[in-house]
Motif scaffolding. Structure first.
Motif, PDB file in Angstrom:
ATOM      1  N   ALA A  20       0.846  -1.188   0.000  1.00 29.77           N
ATOM      2  CA  ALA A  20       0.000   0.000   0.000  1.00 29.77           C
ATOM      3  C   ALA A  20       0.884   1.242   0.000  1.00 29.77           C
ATOM      4  N   PRO A  21       0.473   2.279  -0.728  1.00 33.60           N
ATOM      5  CA  PRO A  21       1.277   3.499  -0.734  1.00 33.60           C
ATOM      6  C   PRO A  21       1.284   4.126   0.654  1.00 33.60           C
ATOM      7  N   ALA A  22       2.374   4.748   0.986  1.00 37.57           N
ATOM      8  CA  ALA A  22       2.507   5.382   2.298  1.00 37.57           C
ATOM      9  C   ALA A  22       1.550   6.566   2.393  1.00 37.57           C
ATOM     10  N   SER A  23       0.882   6.662   3.519  1.00 41.18           N
ATOM     11  CA  SER A  23      -0.070   7.752   3.731  1.00 41.18           C
ATOM     12  C   SER A  23       0.630   8.922   4.406  1.00 41.18           C
ATOM     13  N   PRO A  24       0.343  10.139   3.963  1.00 39.86           N
ATOM     14  CA  PRO A  24       0.921  11.307   4.628  1.00 39.86           C
ATOM     15  C   PRO A  24       0.159  11.692   5.897  1.00 39.86           C
ATOM     16  N   MET A  25      -0.945  11.020   6.183  1.00 36.94           N
ATOM     17  CA  MET A  25      -1.824  11.445   7.270  1.00 36.94           C
ATOM     18  C   MET A  25      -1.201  11.370   8.666  1.00 36.94           C
ATOM     19  N   PRO A  26      -0.444  10.328   9.029  1.00 30.30           N
ATOM     20  CA  PRO A  26       0.147  10.353  10.375  1.00 30.30           C
ATOM     21  C   PRO A  26       1.049  11.570  10.596  1.00 30.30           C
ATOM     22  N   ARG A  27       1.883  11.859   9.615  1.00 28.87           N
ATOM     23  CA  ARG A  27       2.786  13.017   9.732  1.00 28.87           C
ATOM     24  C   ARG A  27       1.985  14.327   9.727  1.00 28.87           C
ATOM     25  N   LEU A  28       0.988  14.421   8.856  1.00 27.91           N
ATOM     26  CA  LEU A  28       0.143  15.607   8.792  1.00 27.91           C
ATOM     27  C   LEU A  28      -0.608  15.807  10.106  1.00 27.91           C
ATOM     28  N   THR A  29      -1.036  14.718  10.718  1.00 31.67           N
ATOM     29  CA  THR A  29      -1.725  14.802  12.002  1.00 31.67           C
ATOM     30  C   THR A  29      -0.809  15.411  13.061  1.00 31.67           C
ATOM     31  N   LEU A  30       0.437  14.993  13.079  1.00 30.59           N
ATOM     32  CA  LEU A  30       1.397  15.544  14.039  1.00 30.59           C
ATOM     33  C   LEU A  30       1.662  17.025  13.762  1.00 30.59           C
ATOM     34  N   ILE A  31       1.761  17.392  12.497  1.00 33.83           N
ATOM     35  CA  ILE A  31       1.996  18.797  12.141  1.00 33.83           C
ATOM     36  C   ILE A  31       0.814  19.661  12.552  1.00 33.83           C
ATOM     37  N   VAL A  32      -0.399  19.209  12.226  1.00 35.32           N
ATOM     38  CA  VAL A  32      -1.598  19.974  12.578  1.00 35.32           C
ATOM     39  C   VAL A  32      -1.736  20.070  14.093  1.00 35.32           C
ATOM     40  N   GLY A  33      -1.460  18.988  14.797  1.00 38.82           N
ATOM     41  CA  GLY A  33      -1.521  19.015  16.255  1.00 38.82           C
ATOM     42  C   GLY A  33      -0.559  20.032  16.847  1.00 38.82           C
ATOM     43  N   LEU A 130      -8.559  16.799   3.868  1.00 38.28           N
ATOM     44  CA  LEU A 130      -7.418  15.976   3.441  1.00 38.28           C
ATOM     45  C   LEU A 130      -7.542  14.550   3.968  1.00 38.28           C
ATOM     46  N   GLY A 131      -8.045  14.399   5.180  1.00 36.03           N
ATOM     47  CA  GLY A 131      -8.236  13.061   5.743  1.00 36.03           C
ATOM     48  C   GLY A 131      -9.268  12.258   4.982  1.00 36.03           C
ATOM     49  N   VAL A 132     -10.375  12.880   4.644  1.00 36.29           N
ATOM     50  CA  VAL A 132     -11.409  12.187   3.880  1.00 36.29           C
ATOM     51  C   VAL A 132     -10.877  11.814   2.501  1.00 36.29           C
ATOM     52  N   ARG A 133     -10.163  12.732   1.878  1.00 37.93           N
ATOM     53  CA  ARG A 133      -9.566  12.423   0.564  1.00 37.93           C
ATOM     54  C   ARG A 133      -8.584  11.258   0.668  1.00 37.93           C
ATOM     55  N   SER A 134      -7.844  11.198   1.776  1.00 41.26           N
ATOM     56  CA  SER A 134      -6.906  10.101   1.991  1.00 41.26           C
ATOM     57  C   SER A 134      -7.647   8.772   2.117  1.00 41.26           C
ATOM     58  N   PHE A 135      -8.768   8.766   2.833  1.00 40.48           N
ATOM     59  CA  PHE A 135      -9.557   7.545   2.967  1.00 40.48           C
ATOM     60  C   PHE A 135     -10.127   7.099   1.624  1.00 40.48           C
ATOM     61  N   ILE A 136     -10.587   8.055   0.832  1.00 43.93           N
ATOM     62  CA  ILE A 136     -11.122   7.723  -0.491  1.00 43.93           C
ATOM     63  C   ILE A 136     -10.024   7.128  -1.373  1.00 43.93           C
ATOM     64  N   ALA A 137      -8.837   7.734  -1.337  1.00 48.41           N
ATOM     65  CA  ALA A 137      -7.721   7.222  -2.136  1.00 48.41           C
ATOM     66  C   ALA A 137      -7.318   5.821  -1.678  1.00 48.41           C
ATOM     67  N   ALA A 138      -7.316   5.586  -0.371  1.00 44.63           N
ATOM     68  CA  ALA A 138      -6.959   4.263   0.144  1.00 44.63           C
ATOM     69  C   ALA A 138      -7.992   3.222  -0.276  1.00 44.63           C
ATOM     70  N   ARG A 139      -9.254   3.598  -0.250  1.00 48.18           N
ATOM     71  CA  ARG A 139     -10.321   2.673  -0.658  1.00 48.18           C
ATOM     72  C   ARG A 139     -10.192   2.343  -2.142  1.00 48.18           C
ATOM     73  N   ARG A 140      -9.924   3.364  -2.951  1.00 52.26           N
ATOM     74  CA  ARG A 140      -9.767   3.123  -4.398  1.00 52.26           C
ATOM     75  C   ARG A 140      -8.568   2.224  -4.665  1.00 52.26           C
ATOM     76  N   TRP A 141      -7.468   2.445  -3.948  1.00 53.07           N
ATOM     77  CA  TRP A 141      -6.282   1.621  -4.148  1.00 53.07           C
ATOM     78  C   TRP A 141      -6.586   0.181  -3.748  1.00 53.07           C
ATOM     79  N   LYS A 142      -7.281   0.014  -2.637  1.00 51.50           N
ATOM     80  CA  LYS A 142      -7.603  -1.325  -2.150  1.00 51.50           C
ATOM     81  C   LYS A 142      -8.499  -2.060  -3.147  1.00 51.50           C
ATOM     82  N   ASN A 143      -9.489  -1.347  -3.688  1.00 54.21           N
ATOM     83  CA  ASN A 143     -10.397  -1.978  -4.649  1.00 54.21           C
ATOM     84  C   ASN A 143      -9.697  -2.295  -5.967  1.00 54.21           C
TER      85      ASN A 143
END
Length: 145
Positions: A20-33, A130-143
């Motif tokens: 699976a492609p690496a998600s930027p969300m964990p790092r983005l979550t830390l930055i936003v926090g 960005l989080g919702v877009r990440s989930f959509i991209a992950a779902r599309r990749w999985k499918n």
């Protein structure tokens, strides 16, 4: 010479599914926090240390930092928690934003708190999108795989 432990007519495929492609969300979550912690502290200073409620963005930021730490170990769980925290944080900023018209007319009693709330909502809404877009991209990749 062949290895006797290796079967000669193996039907097992040696191809594996792509990772699976690496998600930027964990790092983005830390930055936003971290950004929200700074916004909360700045808002608290801007209000002359008079209102502890100005630290609410910092509380949301700390929760996002914790969620980001969880996301580094378990991406799906951590990012889901972070998005729920972000959504609740954005809804929590609605009351302070009711003073937004007064800020523009120059009649706001506490402009620092209103500005801090506005910046917090903008940051959180962008993060949620960005989080919702990440989930959509992950779902599309999985499918697709």
């Amino acid at each position: 010479m062949t290895n006797p432990a290796t079967p000669r007519n193996s039907t097992r495929s040696t191809t594996t599914a792509p990772a699976a492609p690496a998600s930027p969300m964990p790092r983005l979550t830390l930055i936003v926090g971290g950004l929200l912690v700074v916004i909360g502290i700045a808002g608290y200073v801007a209000t002359g240390f008079a209102s502890v409620t100005a630290l609410i963005p910092s509380v949301v930021g700390v929760l996002l930092l914790i969620s980001g730490g969880i996301a580094l170990k378990n991406r799906k769980l951590g990012v889901h928690i972070a998005l729920v925290v972000a959504l609740l944080g954005a809804f929590g900023m609605i009351m302070p934003l009711m003073s937004l018209p007064e800020l523009f007319t120059g009649e706001s009693e506490n402009p620092g708190a209103v500005i801090s709330s506005l910046v917090t909502v903008i940051v959180l809404v962008v993060y949620i999108v960005l989080g919702v877009r990440s989930f959509i991209a992950a779902r599309r990749w999985k499918n697709a795989h």
